[in-house]
Design an enzyme around this catalytic site. Structure first.
Site, PDB file in Angstrom:
ATOM      1  N   LYS A   1     -75.195  78.012 -74.579  1.00 24.04           N
ATOM      2  CA  LYS A   1     -74.996  77.271 -75.832  1.00 24.04           C
ATOM      3  C   LYS A   1     -73.594  77.657 -76.303  1.00 24.04           C
ATOM      4  CE  LYS A   1     -74.864  77.487 -79.783  1.00 24.04           C
ATOM      5  NZ  LYS A   1     -73.569  77.224 -80.474  1.00 24.04           N
TER       6      LYS A   1
ATOM      7  N   PHE B   1     -66.296  80.918 -80.682  1.00 22.12           N
ATOM      8  CA  PHE B   1     -65.237  79.939 -80.421  1.00 22.12           C
ATOM      9  C   PHE B   1     -64.006  80.552 -79.764  1.00 22.12           C
ATOM     10  CE2 PHE B   1     -63.683  81.545 -84.531  1.00 22.12           C
ATOM     11  CZ  PHE B   1     -62.331  81.653 -84.256  1.00 22.12           C
TER      12      PHE B   1
ATOM     13  N   CYS C   1     -61.801  89.824 -80.917  1.00 19.46           N
ATOM     14  CA  CYS C   1     -62.614  90.926 -81.449  1.00 19.46           C
ATOM     15  C   CYS C   1     -61.972  92.273 -81.145  1.00 19.46           C
ATOM     16  CB  CYS C   1     -64.013  90.875 -80.872  1.00 19.46           C
ATOM     17  SG  CYS C   1     -64.029  91.250 -79.128  1.00 19.46           S
TER      18      CYS C   1
HETATM   19  P1  NAD Z   1     -70.115  82.933 -85.182  1.00 19.14           P
HETATM   20  O1  NAD Z   1     -70.988  84.109 -85.380  1.00 19.14           O
HETATM   21  O2  NAD Z   1     -69.859  82.034 -86.336  1.00 19.14           O
HETATM   22  O3  NAD Z   1     -70.718  81.978 -84.019  1.00 19.14           O
HETATM   23  C1  NAD Z   1     -71.106  82.510 -82.781  1.00 19.14           C
HETATM   24  C2  NAD Z   1     -72.219  81.637 -82.207  1.00 19.14           C
HETATM   25  O4  NAD Z   1     -73.346  81.666 -83.092  1.00 19.14           O
HETATM   26  C3  NAD Z   1     -71.825  80.183 -82.046  1.00 19.14           C
HETATM   27  O5  NAD Z   1     -72.329  79.698 -80.830  1.00 19.14           O
HETATM   28  C4  NAD Z   1     -72.482  79.497 -83.232  1.00 19.14           C
HETATM   29  O6  NAD Z   1     -72.868  78.165 -82.970  1.00 19.14           O
HETATM   30  C5  NAD Z   1     -73.714  80.346 -83.488  1.00 19.14           C
HETATM   31  N1  NAD Z   1     -74.078  80.383 -84.907  1.00 19.14           N
HETATM   32  C6  NAD Z   1     -73.250  80.240 -85.969  1.00 19.14           C
HETATM   33  N2  NAD Z   1     -73.951  80.348 -87.119  1.00 19.14           N
HETATM   34  C7  NAD Z   1     -75.242  80.572 -86.772  1.00 19.14           C
HETATM   35  C8  NAD Z   1     -76.444  80.777 -87.517  1.00 19.14           C
HETATM   36  N3  NAD Z   1     -76.459  80.766 -88.864  1.00 19.14           N
HETATM   37  N4  NAD Z   1     -77.590  80.984 -86.841  1.00 19.14           N
HETATM   38  C9  NAD Z   1     -77.596  80.997 -85.495  1.00 19.14           C
HETATM   39  N5  NAD Z   1     -76.477  80.803 -84.747  1.00 19.14           N
HETATM   40  C10 NAD Z   1     -75.318  80.600 -85.365  1.00 19.14           C
HETATM   41  O7  NAD Z   1     -68.751  83.488 -84.544  1.00 19.14           O
HETATM   42  P2  NAD Z   1     -67.414  82.688 -84.259  1.00 19.14           P
HETATM   43  O8  NAD Z   1     -66.772  82.367 -85.555  1.00 19.14           O
HETATM   44  O9  NAD Z   1     -67.650  81.604 -83.288  1.00 19.14           O
HETATM   45  O10 NAD Z   1     -66.570  83.827 -83.486  1.00 19.14           O
HETATM   46  C11 NAD Z   1     -65.838  84.810 -84.152  1.00 19.14           C
HETATM   47  C12 NAD Z   1     -66.606  86.103 -84.276  1.00 19.14           C
HETATM   48  O11 NAD Z   1     -67.007  86.543 -82.976  1.00 19.14           O
HETATM   49  C13 NAD Z   1     -65.762  87.243 -84.836  1.00 19.14           C
HETATM   50  O12 NAD Z   1     -66.528  87.959 -85.762  1.00 19.14           O
HETATM   51  C14 NAD Z   1     -65.434  88.104 -83.621  1.00 19.14           C
HETATM   52  O13 NAD Z   1     -65.164  89.454 -83.894  1.00 19.14           O
HETATM   53  C15 NAD Z   1     -66.687  87.922 -82.821  1.00 19.14           C
HETATM   54  N6  NAD Z   1     -66.465  88.241 -81.409  1.00 19.14           N
HETATM   55  C16 NAD Z   1     -66.974  89.423 -80.951  1.00 19.14           C
HETATM   56  C17 NAD Z   1     -66.759  89.795 -79.633  1.00 19.14           C
HETATM   57  C18 NAD Z   1     -67.291  91.107 -79.122  1.00 19.14           C
HETATM   58  O14 NAD Z   1     -67.291  91.320 -77.911  1.00 19.14           O
HETATM   59  N7  NAD Z   1     -67.760  91.994 -79.969  1.00 19.14           N
HETATM   60  C19 NAD Z   1     -66.028  88.956 -78.774  1.00 19.14           C
HETATM   61  C20 NAD Z   1     -65.552  87.738 -79.278  1.00 19.14           C
HETATM   62  C21 NAD Z   1     -65.778  87.396 -80.611  1.00 19.14           C
END
Ligand code: NAD
Length: 507
Positions: free
Chosen positions: A185, A161, A293
């Site tokens: 997605k 997000f 992140c």
């Molecule tokens: P999230 O892991 O909750 O969701 C990411 C994606 O996975 C979304 O599209 C979501 O719909 C999907 N998703 C959620 N739950 C799922 C499940 N149980 N099974 C399969 N898919 C699922 O992450 P978020 O809250 O959207 O974003 C924040 C996180 O992203 C933080 O931990 C942040 O550090 C990380 N992030 C990392 C980077 C990087 O480059 N390392 C960059 C941006 C954000």
């Protein structure tokens, strides 16, 4: 947004559509997630929570478009990106406003994130030069050997997000110029700016089916991971889900790059310029409300730097303005993404207090007069955090900065080696020797020296380590090109005449 992308329900809440084979269509799914304006708490749209049926429709259309797109000359594929850059420049402000409304970024933050995205598209427009193979002529007698890069097929992007425009742009511009078709997605919490990107790509002349959008959460992702026509998956999100995506995707025979969460360390040496370091530290910890992140999460003043750092930090952070990002006017910090996430971050603050850390600035007292239902938390600073407190170990993903005072650089470097994550680490110093030692020995994939947030620009890979990345080839840069292509080696032998005879055309 153009009306085609949404279906208007009687209740006045628009429902996002899927982008399939160049058309906006309603999802078959009958379950929906709510999209909020985090500044006010209002529901502004619904995203369908698609299952295997919708996923199959989207992936089949992307697979159908693949052969023609893969056969399109690389320079023609790149030219679409040149036109897309022009459109992104033209609509930058409009896209930023969508981002501010659906995500809560300030206008300046939203514009900056789109600019980083545009750099990715600029990089992608130059990708044809990276598709060049290598050749050794006459590697054995009469034998030439060469390599070429070929697209994979249908590639999928699953995004978080926190950067609804920039993170998808880390992926699809490269994948598409490499000759793949791409299914995005987006996070179900922020689908709107992704849909605008699809419209602009179509306007830039991208053929139908080359870029598609499917909406949803877990069920949708699991269907993408299982679909036999999906060749590669790029994921960015939290560590727990990144691990699941990597394990399931690779078990299903797909190529996977999965970036996860982080806990980034920021060192301030006693010789650093305190004003400059604290200003950069605040930008790192509180920019995008800490939902980054690469956000600075732990500040480590070294030696006698602690008192000056904490005083300057608290005095300056107290003056930051927190407010709505969906209206005109400028604030330093916007809201968090959802009420649930706000409660999670408030819970982390409560836990920090219970664990005995000193709450030097409490953001829980922040109020925004014209938006009582917004998801706001002000900048929060904890002092005298110790390595075993959850403030030091767990990703919070909010505007909470933990100060951990340490005696030596060595002690801090040792802490980074004990962290489960390995995204970023930064040092502020005037000493070349300290900087060099830090660069060589700190445990993190992206290192900053007197730089606020060392997020690499498009030409370099996003090199998270440990539980911040699962896979081999990172996102962005040359590694991105390698991720989205197969390499083929061709060895050819053409005999030269042994007897001096030539054929009728003289060879
Ligand atoms: P999230 O892991 O909750 O969701 C990411 C994606 O996975 C979304 O599209 C979501 O719909 C999907 N998703 C959620 N739950 C799922 C499940 N149980 N099974 C399969 N898919 C699922 O992450 P978020 O809250 O959207 O974003 C924040 C996180 O992203 C933080 O931990 C942040 O550090 C990380 N992030 C990392 C980077 C990087 O480059 N390392 C960059 C941006 C954000």
């Amino acid at each position: 947004m153009m009306s085609e992308t949404m279906t208007m329900e009687a209740a006045g809440i628009a429902t996002c559509r899927l982008f399939v084979g160049g058309e906006w269509v309603d999802a078959a799914a009958e379950r929906f997630g709510e999209v909020h304006n985090p500044s006010t708490g209002e529901v502004i749209a619904r995203a369908p929570l698609c299952d295997a049926e919708d996923v199959d429709r989207v992936v089949q259309a992307a697979a159908k478009a693949f052969p023609e797109w893969a056969d399109t000359p690389a320079v023609e594929r790149a030219r679409v990106m040149l036109r897309y850059i022009e459109l992104l420049e033209k609509h930058c402000d409009e896209l930023a406003r969508i981002l501010s409304r659906e995500h809560g970024k300030t206008h300046a933050e939203a514009m900056a994130s789109i600019r980083r995205g545009i750099e990715m598209v600029e990089f992608a427009a130059g990708v044809p030069s990276m598709l060049m193979g290598e050749c050794i002529e006459n590697i054995a007698r009469n034998v030439d050997c060469e390599t070429q890069r070929h697209p994979l097929g249908v590639c999928v992007g699953i995004t978080p997000f926190n950067f609804p425009a920039m993170v998808p742009m880390w992926m699809y511009p490269i994948a598409i110029v490499c000759g793949n078709t791409f299914v995005l997605k987006p996070s179900e919490k922020v689908p709107l700016s992704a849909m605008r990107q699809a419209e602009l790509l179509a306007e830039a002349g991208l053929p139908a089916g080359v870029f598609s959008i499917v909406h949803g959460g877990r069920e949708c992702v699991d269907a993408l991971l299982a679909h036999e026509l999906v060749e590669a998956i790029s994921f960015v999100g939290s560590t727990a889900i990144a691990k699941h995506i990597y394990a399931t995707g690779t078990a299903n025979g797909k190529r996977v790059q999965a970036a996860g969460g982080a806990k980034n360390h920021i060192f301030i040496m006693p010789d650093a310029d305190i004003e400059q370091s604290v200003s950069a530290l605040m930008g790192s910890a509180f920019g995008c409300a800490g939902e980054r992140c690469m956000a600075g999460a732990i500040a480590l003043p070294v030696g006698d730097a602690g008192d000056a750092v904490v005083k300057t930090l608290v005095d300056a952070s107290r003056k930051m303005t927190v407010g709505r990002t969906d209206v005109e006017g400028s604030v330093d910090m916007g809201p968090l993404i959802t009420r649930e996430h706000l409660e999670h971050v408030r819970g982390c603050v409560e836990r920090g207090v219970a664990d005995g850390a000193e709450l030097a600035l409490d953001g829980r007292t922040a109020t925004v007069a014209d938006a009582p239902n917004g998801f706001f938390l002000g900048p929060t600073v904890f002092d005298r955090v110790t390595p075993t407190m959850t403030l030091a170990t767990d990703e919070i993903f909010g505007p909470v900065l933990s100060v951990m005072r340490i005696d030596t650089l060595e002690e801090g470097i040792e802490l980074t080696h004990r962290s489960p994550y390995g995204n970023g680490a930064v040092i502020y110093t005037r000493s070349g020797r300290a900087a060099r030692e830090f660069k060589r020995r700190v445990s993190a994939g992206m290192v900053g020296i007197n730089v606020g947030v060392p997020a690499p620009m498009a030409w370099f890979p996003f090199t998270g380590w440990c539980k911040s990345f699962f896979g081999d080839l990172h996102i962005q840069g040359r590694e991105g090109v390698h991720f989205y292509t197969h390499q083929k080696m061709t060895m050819s032998r053409w005999f030269t005449p042994r007897d001096g005879k030539t054929d009728s055309w003289g060879i």
